[in-house]
Design an enzyme around this catalytic site. Structure first.
Site, PDB file in Angstrom:
ATOM      1  N   HIS A 177      -7.994  -5.578 -11.269  1.00  0.00           N
ATOM      2  CA  HIS A 177      -8.549  -5.066 -10.013  1.00  0.00           C
ATOM      3  C   HIS A 177      -9.644  -5.975  -9.456  1.00  0.00           C
ATOM      4  CE1 HIS A 177      -8.931  -2.174  -6.922  1.00  0.00           C
ATOM      5  NE2 HIS A 177      -8.578  -1.106  -7.624  1.00  0.00           N
ATOM      6  N   ASP A 221      -6.694  -5.523  -4.782  1.00  0.00           N
ATOM      7  CA  ASP A 221      -6.788  -4.069  -4.744  1.00  0.00           C
ATOM      8  C   ASP A 221      -5.402  -3.432  -4.882  1.00  0.00           C
ATOM      9  OD1 ASP A 221      -9.573  -4.156  -4.387  1.00  0.00           O
ATOM     10  OD2 ASP A 221      -9.330  -4.454  -2.221  1.00  0.00           O
TER      11      ASP A 221
END
Length: 400
Positions: free
Chosen positions: A377, A381
């Protein structure tokens, strides 16, 4: 001037290597370019060549020692140098690098020329396949006591297993309480895998998303084309992932070592997780975006065969930018894969199951597949990761 032989660094994620054996003993002549010692990394066994010609003055670590990259492991005295002087100069470093053995008797080392004579062919002493050497290490079998049955007397996996079974039969009977649990040494490849997976979880922000895909077009495509050449669903997935990585370059990237820059790779080097008896290995199909499905099928099959035979080379397992792991053949639908350290994504592939599904407004029998994408992450995203997964599904269904 004496030349220090250091532990090399193979790839961005390598931090240390384990010395499996030295091919030369102290006092023996060494030629530049010939194998000097063998090191086991988290990926493969690799022979390190001598950087210079001369005489091996001293080895600074014992076989089996784990050494950080860049650390000197041996010293070669050049032709004009006095070997004993060089060895004496480095002997203090060796003493500091070795663990203490309180139960071991202290003996004086034999003269250099005597050592060399006692080991006329140190490399031939362990004429064994890489798989056999790894298994012997796991089972605690002494290769010196095994007579190989392979070509040229080479020790095979079967020889090691036979020796281990024979040793077990010779063990004296033990009490019932001692039989309550089996104990297996936590070392070798299993320990390396554990350390890397633990490192991966603690050095990245991992999250997994999953999708069930209708892959009926892919199954129909394979049924038609498999008459022309042999290929698997994994080959089709490599083909699809490589092309999807070109559409979504942030998934084909990694943070540099100091974490200050994102390095985006221009080629899709797709790793394929292969399960072996002694652990997991990830050979790499390089430049997958430029290869046809047929080319990928041939290359992946060859890599799989080399992996199971223990014949992978360093270039076969380095440079990966993304990994695929397939548990479908074990009846698994979905799972949570862990990132290969340094990579941004890994795709978990489940089994293909025919079942009722809504297709064009009606209930129909369709081939369904769960895909699980774990990604870092920090690098991207959820939305772009989901778009990448959608591209993989689309390209998998249009493999032509």
């Amino acid at each position: 001037m004496a030349v220090e032989v250091t532990m090399p660094k193979f790839g961005l994620t390598m931090r240390e290597g384990t010395i499996q054996r030295f091919f030369k003993a102290s006092g023996e002549r060494v030629n530049a370019g010939e194998p000097l010692y063998e090191v086991e990394t988290e990926k493969v066994l690799y022979e390190v060549e001598a950087p210079a010609s001369g005489t091996l003055a001293i080895t600074l670590f014992d076989e089996g020692a784990t050494v950080e990259c860049g650390t000197a492991v041996a010293v070669i005295a050049e032709v004009s140098e006095d070997v004993a002087t060089v060895a004496a100069r480095y002997s203090q470093i060796k003493s500091a690098s070795q663990p203490a053995h309180r139960d071991s008797p202290v003996t004086s080392p034999p003269p250099a020329n005597q050592t060399a004579a006692a080991n006329p062919s140190r490399r031939d002493r362990h004429a064994a396949s890489p798989v056999a050497r790894k298994l012997a290490s796991e089972l605690g079998v002494d290769l010196d006591k095994i007579e190989g049955t392979g070509p040229g007397g080479r020790i095979t996996r079967e020889d090691v297993e036979r020796s281990a079974k024979s040793a077990t039969k010779m063990q004296p009977a033990i009490s019932a309480s001692a039989q309550s649990a089996d104990r297996v040494a936590f070392r070798g490849v299993r320990k390396v895998i554990a350390e890397r997976m633990h490192q991966s979880l603690h050095s990245s922000a991992q999250i997994t998303i999953a999708a069930e895909a209708d892959v009926t077009p892919a199954t129909e495509f394979r049924a038609r084309l498999s008459r022309e050449f042999d290929f698997s669903y994994t080959d089709m997935m490599i083909h699809a992932v490589a092309r999807a990585l070109m559409r979504h370059p942030r998934m084909n990237a990694r943070l540099n070592e100091n974490g200050a820059e994102i390095v985006v790779f221009v080629n899709a080097n797709v790793g394929i997780a292969v399960a072996l008896d002694e652990g997991l290995i990830v050979p790499v199909v390089s430049r997958g975006e430029s290869k046809s499905l047929r080319e990928i099928a041939v290359e992946s099959r060859a890599l799989g065969e080399k992996a199971r035979a223990g014949n992978l080379k360093l270039e076969d397992v380095t440079g990966g930018t993304f990994t695929i792991t397939n548990l479908g053949m074990f009846g698994i639908d979905a799972f949570t894969p862990i990132l290969n350290p340094g990579e941004t994504g890994i795709l978990g592939v489940g089994r293909i199951v025919e079942k009722p599904a809504v297709y064009r407004g009606e209930i129909a029998k369709r081939a369904m597949l769960w895909l699980s994408l774990t990604f870092d992450h920090r690098m991207l995203d959820g939305a772009p990761a989901a778009q990448f997964l959608q591209s993989v599904i689309e390209l998998f269904n249009s493999a032509a």
